[in-house]
Design a protein around this motif. Structure first.
Motif, short mmCIF file in Angstrom:
data_model
loop_
_atom_site.label_atom_id
_atom_site.label_comp_id
_atom_site.label_asym_id
_atom_site.label_seq_id
_atom_site.Cartn_x
_atom_site.Cartn_y
_atom_site.Cartn_z
N ARG A 4 -8.11 -0.48 -5.62
CA ARG A 4 -6.95 -0.77 -4.78
C ARG A 4 -6.66 -2.28 -4.74
O ARG A 4 -5.50 -2.69 -4.74
CB ARG A 4 -7.15 -0.23 -3.35
CG ARG A 4 -5.91 -0.45 -2.46
CD ARG A 4 -5.99 0.31 -1.16
NE ARG A 4 -5.79 1.73 -1.34
CZ ARG A 4 -4.60 2.32 -1.39
NH1 ARG A 4 -3.48 1.61 -1.30
NH2 ARG A 4 -4.52 3.63 -1.53
N ASP B 137 0.80 4.13 -2.91
CA ASP B 137 0.52 5.52 -2.57
C ASP B 137 1.66 6.45 -2.96
O ASP B 137 1.43 7.63 -3.26
CB ASP B 137 0.22 5.64 -1.07
CG ASP B 137 -1.08 4.95 -0.68
OD1 ASP B 137 -1.91 4.69 -1.58
OD2 ASP B 137 -1.24 4.63 0.52
N ARG C 268 -3.21 -4.01 -5.62
CA ARG C 268 -2.52 -4.86 -4.65
C ARG C 268 -2.16 -6.21 -5.26
O ARG C 268 -1.04 -6.72 -5.05
CB ARG C 268 -3.42 -5.08 -3.42
CG ARG C 268 -3.52 -3.89 -2.48
CD ARG C 268 -4.64 -4.09 -1.47
NE ARG C 268 -4.58 -3.13 -0.36
CZ ARG C 268 -5.51 -3.02 0.57
NH1 ARG C 268 -6.60 -3.79 0.52
NH2 ARG C 268 -5.37 -2.14 1.55
N ASP D 19 0.82 -1.21 0.00
CA ASP D 19 0.00 0.00 0.00
C ASP D 19 0.86 1.26 0.00
O ASP D 19 0.55 2.25 -0.69
CB ASP D 19 -0.93 0.00 1.22
CG ASP D 19 -2.20 -0.81 0.98
OD1 ASP D 19 -2.47 -1.17 -0.17
OD2 ASP D 19 -2.92 -1.06 1.95
#
Length: 463
Positions: free
Chosen positions: A109, A94, A113, A90
């Motif tokens: 997301r 980001d 991932r 994560d």
């Protein structure tokens, strides 16, 4: 105009069929596996679903059970890698976007991932991971407008991972705040080593019926202080190894083998194994000559226990019942209560736990354990032994809960274990004579062969 042609097979129909194929996600080999991985990762991180339950071959999520064998192996590998390194993944995602991902873009997301787990931690070609992630985004109406972002972000991740990954790992906690803070409070200077090894896949430990040295030599393993044989993970299924079909051994973490070894005597005694499935400890008790009654409240888990014991050749009485409902007017010579817990000691093999459990679960489960322990004490005959254990690292579910039991039951006390029984594990014996293992014990230069599950275990007797 051509686009208004409504004849069968005309342009509009061809466009619609193309759209239907894109929406179905049935365009490329491997895409269904990535879609399943995203769906199951969402279930774990957003709905706190158990990964074991989702991946159960019989009753798991249909998105997983409907796949072929190779795709199921890939989904499992993606999920284990993603969850073991979720904080870092994560943080990496980001770091590559100028603005945070939209608050409601949870499905996006998960796609990122899953792609990142392959690029950063699995032996999957970067191009394939990126291409399938883009196709996956494009096939989902929620993510279609982000397909370009998925492509750009994952391509950049693949290009810059060698440089950026070490930098991000250096400043990113391995686990959620609640998990790390409780661990540091409980384990102090050992917490760093525990947290570090928890991100490594565990070795495989085998409990053998006899001749541990011989099996270690045959399987290329080593004998541990518990008597277990530790081997590196094989390329194929464990069931393909020598001795499996003959019932010569069973898979059981070295720490999990300790509670059944803590009874002072088992030969010829009547022993109740409460919460017994999947049966590793039951098998140990039977191997030692006990007459075992194994109980579990889950019919599915009890059936699995029976199957395991049949392979091993053990004849054990079983009861489908909650431990707290077991009635035995004559009592037992000994009771083993391996109680349900937060399972925080097994994060290496169950990396979903920091995301599916929380402090409230630790408190709730400690109360459940206390109720079970109170009931189990009433099943022990005078002069008998009660072994309590669980695979939590949290003292609230172990030392503190047992201290509360002893305060309320002054007729009971701890029988200290003899550390000499397990040379090399002396550090696991507490000042009160309990056993407390943690994942940083049993060091090895190769982290894949180091450590063991976190376990708490104690022997209780009447004064």
């Amino acid at each position: 105009m051509v686009l208004s042609d409504t004849r069968p097979g005309g342009p509009r129909r061809r466009l619609q069929k193309s759209q239907d194929r894109r929406d179905s996600g049935d365009l490329k080999p491997g895409l269904a596996a990535r879609q399943a991985a995203s769906r199951l990762l969402s279930a774990v991180t957003e709905s706190r679903a158990s990964l074991d339950g989702l991946l159960d071959p019989a009753g798991g999520n249909p998105a997983f059970t409907g796949l072929g064998d190779q795709d199921r192996l890939l989904v499992r590998a993606i999920l284990l890698s993603a969850l073991r390194h979720l904080q870092v993944i994560d943080a990496f995602i980001d770091s590559l976007v100028d603005n945070p991902l939209p608050e409601g873009a949870k499905a996006l997301r998960q796609v990122l991932r899953v792609g990142a787990a392959q690029i950063l931690y699995l032996d999957v070609p970067d191009r394939a991971a990126v291409d399938l992630a883009v196709t996956q985004a494009d096939s989902d109406p929620r993510n279609r407008r982000f397909a370009g972002l998925v492509n750009a972000l994952l391509r950049r991740m693949a290009r810059e991972k060698d440089q950026l990954l070490p930098e991000i790992m250096a400043v990113t906690p391995d686990f959620p705040d609640w998990f790390e803070s409780r661990l540091r409070t409980s384990y102090g200077k050992d917490a760093g080593a525990i947290l570090s090894i928890m991100s490594e896949p565990p070795a495989i430990d085998l409990t053998v019926k006899s001749d541990a040295d011989g099996w270690a030599a045959q399987l290329g393993g080593v004998v541990l202080p518990t008597g277990s044989v530790r081997i590196a993970r094989p390329d194929g299924p464990v069931s393909g190894l020598a001795g499996y079909d003959d019932g010569a051994w069973w898979v059981q973490d070295a720490a999990a083998s300790l509670p059944a070894q803590m009874f002072s005597k088992l030969e010829g005694l009547e022993i109740a194994d409460l919460c017994a499935a999947p049966g590793g400890k039951t098998a140990q008790l039977a191997l030692a000559g006990a007459r075992v009654t194994a109980c579990d409240q889950s019919a599915t888990r009890l059936e699995r226990l029976r199957g395991n014991l049949e392979r091993l050749g053990f004849d054990v009485a079983t009861q489908l019942t909650r431990a707290q409902d077991l009635i035995a007017p004559e009592g037992f010579d000994g009771v083993l209560l391996d109680a349900p817990c937060s399972s925080t000691g097994t994060v290496r093999r169950h990396p979903d736990i920091p995301y599916t459990k929380g402090p409230e679960d630790v408190m709730r489960l400690a109360r459940v354990q206390r109720d079970l322990l109170d009931h189990a004490a009433g099943l022990v005959r005078p002069g008998g032994e009660l072994v309590f254990s669980n695979c939590s690292l949290d003292p609230e579910e172990g030392e503190e809960m047992v201290a509360g039991f002893l305060a309320d039951h002054p007729a009971w006390k701890i029988r200290p274990v003899d550390a000499a029984r397990w040379p090399g594990l002396e550090g696991a014996i507490t000042a009160q004579g309990e056993i407390r293992t943690h994942p940083a014990m049993l060091g090895n230069d190769d982290p894949r062969l180091a450590g063991l599950d976190g376990f708490y275990a104690v022997v209780l007797i009447r004064r």
